[in-house]
Design an enzyme around this catalytic site. Structure first.
Site, PDB file in Angstrom:
ATOM      1  CD  GLU A   6      -9.543  -8.327  -1.295  1.00 28.62           C
ATOM      2  OE1 GLU A   6      -8.585  -7.747  -1.833  1.00 28.62           O
ATOM      3  OE2 GLU A   6     -10.235  -7.802  -0.416  1.00 28.62           O
ATOM      4  CG  ASP A  32      -5.038  -8.851  -0.566  1.00 29.76           C
ATOM      5  OD1 ASP A  32      -3.894  -8.991  -0.102  1.00 29.76           O
ATOM      6  OD2 ASP A  32      -5.786  -7.910  -0.247  1.00 29.76           O
ATOM      7  CG  HIS A  82      -2.099  -1.035   0.851  1.00 23.10           C
ATOM      8  ND1 HIS A  82      -2.042  -2.325   1.291  1.00 23.10           N
ATOM      9  CD2 HIS A  82      -3.208  -0.925   0.086  1.00 23.10           C
ATOM     10  CE1 HIS A  82      -3.093  -2.977   0.824  1.00 23.10           C
ATOM     11  NE2 HIS A  82      -3.820  -2.155   0.106  1.00 23.10           N
ATOM     12  CB  CYS A  99     -10.514  -2.892  -8.086  1.00 19.36           C
ATOM     13  SG  CYS A  99     -10.712  -3.952  -6.659  1.00 19.36           S
TER      14      CYS A  99
HETATM   15  C1  PEP Z   1      -6.473  -6.089  -3.979  1.00 14.48           C
HETATM   16  O1  PEP Z   1      -6.172  -6.850  -3.063  1.00 14.48           O
HETATM   17  O2  PEP Z   1      -6.260  -6.328  -5.172  1.00 14.48           O
HETATM   18  C2  PEP Z   1      -7.113  -4.810  -3.682  1.00 14.48           C
HETATM   19  C3  PEP Z   1      -7.591  -4.054  -4.647  1.00 14.48           C
HETATM   20  O3  PEP Z   1      -7.131  -4.396  -2.388  1.00 14.48           O
HETATM   21  P1  PEP Z   1      -5.820  -3.863  -1.618  1.00 14.48           P
HETATM   22  O4  PEP Z   1      -4.741  -3.649  -2.619  1.00 14.48           O
HETATM   23  O5  PEP Z   1      -6.208  -2.614  -0.937  1.00 14.48           O
HETATM   24  O6  PEP Z   1      -5.526  -4.989  -0.680  1.00 14.48           O
HETATM   25 MG    MG Z   2      -6.963  -6.493  -1.076  1.00 12.54          MG
END
Ligand code: PEP
Ligand code: MG
Length: 587
Positions: free
Chosen positions: A441, A465, A199, A512
């Protein structure tokens, strides 16, 4: 005689995670020393220790007030009382008098006495079974760390917020640190550790700050004040760049600028393939401030609002009003385009220190996201009520992160229904038809997507994930980053399975995760039947440019062709060759 080391160009290479080129001066951010020094002082020095303590308390009070204003500014609006409890700690005479007494009787330095007395107060309060007192304990810990830092003179994890722009070099940056970076001050950053789907990296892209991570011990190899060049496209970090390097980079910047300007002209055009398939193209955001970038990018709304960033740098859980204001501002600015608000996804690398949650051995597999919300119903309901209220101001969709099976969706719906009922009773407006989706995920959710699809209005695949859990490869661990492969046949099979399950149940399926922004993979995602792609705003024009040059029929053929391949590398190279045939300039 050789040139002195200081002016010789030195090159380091790492993983580029946020595009762009930055040139400037280094600011090295070092970690604070956790345990404060403890030493004896003479009787005649006690008054001086007490004066140091009073000065540090005064400085702490100023910092809390500054932070209060800054966070309020970045979230858009903030409950001004959030930091009031912190201010009360620095003014707590019982605590301060005991510290003063102990300095005199034990003849110890101020920082060690303050840390130990405040630690004892916090521990006692934290052990009482009362949520209010537990929160006070967290406040005391937080303020105590700040007072100790002011006493020791260690800058700790505070990042530079104003002054001359810097290129930040650090061993590591937490997502909450990165969220506080001001792009006007921080031109780019480089870290020893890190990965593309952390992140921290996602936040760098969202802030448009060039970044290179996993550069091993670079933070030990450079000093504050060094002159450097950072290449967030190819991962080079160059100390004392030579004239030749600087002129080479001036050309690169010119070329990149040209491509970006061409892509910018696509803003008002549709994201449609040559044979007419409309791929919905949305943007991911982390903060309300990201809305202008979304509008600028030409995205059709927000496909993922990572709401946990409203929580991370907050001293307290944000109240319903604060959240409502944040969501309402995003939703009303983007209306009539949809905004998909993801409910709280704390945990993994997104730690809210104010919550003081117990440390876990495997945080990515732990008490996080929907698992946390289904137990902390108070936290969950506050957020859902705020989201529902914001739904009256535009097109809001809500989705749950980290769903592992249909039971969690059902339990969340019971809580959502309670919130709806409460708002109806209170006469508060909200969209009765707000769509609700589940993120896919976790492999168990992907494999049972047909069951989940019956209970929701859409599915959104979180590939960041999904890849980590499918291949059992920690998305933050640079040592095994080579195993983190989006084109692994298992990952592609799961995506296909989810798309088929969604379509069989008459609902749409989006992606996403970061895969959605990788134009090498756009043909695969199109061919697999994905209906929506949501990626960082900066990547939206590039993905649109790619979709517009592809035909769905060819992408479907590509997917058939790679079905027979058995390795991620083989699939990736076929996908890359395919993409290069259509848009080598975008790769
Ligand atoms: C993902 O896991 O692809 C997602 C979009 O959520 P994050 O990256 O915030 O875990
Ligand atoms: Mg995620």
């Amino acid at each position: 005689m050789s040139e002195p080391k200081k002016t010789v160009e030195r090159r380091f290479h790492g993983v580029p995670v946020s595009p762009g080129i930055a040139m400037g001066t280094v600011w090295v951010h070092r970690h604070e020393d956790e345990a404060p020094p403890r030493y004896a002082v003479k009787e005649s020095e006690c008054d001086q220790e007490i004066a140091r303590l009073e000065a540090a308390l005064g400085r702490t009070r100023e910092q809390i007030e500054e932070l209060q204003q800054r966070i309020a500014g970045s979230i858009g609006s903030e409950d001004a009382s959030i930091f009031d409890a912190h201010l009360l700690v620095v003014e707590d005479r019982t605590l301060i008098d005991e510290v003063v007494r102990t300095i005199k009787t034990e003849r110890l330095n101020a920082e060690s006495v303050f840390a130990s007395v405040a630690g004892r107060y916090a521990k006692t309060l934290g052990e009482i079974d009362d949520p209010y007192l537990k929160e006070r304990a967290v406040d005391i810990y937080d303020v105590s760390r700040r007072v100790v830092r002011n006493l020791t003179g260690c800058s700790g994890r505070e990042l530079p917020v104003s002054g001359t722009p810097w290129i930040l070099v650090a061993h590591n940056l937490a997502p909450s640190d990165t969220a506080q970076l001001d792009p006007a001050t921080v031109l780019g950053f480089v870290t020893d550790t890190g990965s593309k789907t952390s992140h921290t990296a996602i936040m760098a892209r969202s802030l448009n700050i060039p970044a290179v991570v996993a550069v091993h011990d670079v933070s030990q190899q450079v000093s504050s004040g060094d002159s450097v060049l950072l290449d967030g496209y190819s991962g080079w970090f160059i100390v004392n760049p030579s004239e030749a390097t600087l002129s080479e980079y001036a050309k690169i910047q010119q070329q990149k600028g040209l491509v970006e300007r061409e892509l910018g002209s696509l803003r008002e055009t549709e994201c449609r393939t040559l044979d007419g398939k409309h791929m919905v193209l949305s943007a991911n955001i982390e903060m309300p401030r990201d809305v202008s970038a979304v509008k600028q990018s030409g995205a059709e709304g927000v496909g993922l609002f990572r709401t946990e960033f409203l929580y991370l740098n907050s001293a307290k859980l944000p109240c319903e009003e604060t959240q409502y204001e944040a969501y309402r501002s995003v939703v009303s600015q983007l209306a009539p385009d949809p905004v998909i608000i993801r409910t709280l996804d704390l945990g993994g690398d997104k730690i809210m220190s104010a919550l003081n949650l117990p440390e876990e051995l495997n945080p990515f597999l732990g008490w996080r996201a929907i698992r946390f919300c289904l137990e902390r119903v108070d936290v969950f309901k506050t957020q859902i009520r705020a989201i529902l209220r914001a739904s009256a101001h535009g097109c809001v969709r809500m989705m749950y992160p980290m769903i592992s099976g249909v039971e969690e969706v059902r339990r969340a719906r019971v809580i959502l229904d309670e919130c709806r009922e409460e708002l109806r009773r209170e006469g508060v407006a909200f969209d009765e038809a707000m769509e609700v989706g589940a993120m896919i995920e976790i492999p168990s959710a992907a494999v049972s997507a047909d069951l989940i699809a019956r209970e929701v209005d859409f599915l959104s695949i979180g590939t960041n994930d999904l890849i980590q859990y499918t291949i059992a490869v920690d998305r933050l661990n640079e040592r095994i980053a080579h195993l983190y492969e989006p084109t692994h046949p298992a990952v592609l099979r799961l995506i296909r399975m989810v798309v088929e399950a969604g379509h069989a149940n008459g609902i749409w399926v989006g992606v996403c995760g970061e895969m959605a922004g990788e134009v090498v993979l756009t043909p695969l995602l199109l061919g697999l039947g994905v209906d929506e792609l949501s990626t960082g705003a900066a990547l939206v024009p590039r993905v649109k440019g790619a979709v517009q040059r592809l035909s769905l029929a060819d992408c479907e053929k590509l997917v058939e062709e790679i079905r027979g391949l058995d390795s991620a590398a083989a699939i990736h190279s076929v996908a890359e060759a395919f993409a290069a045939r259509y848009y080598s300039d975008l790769l």
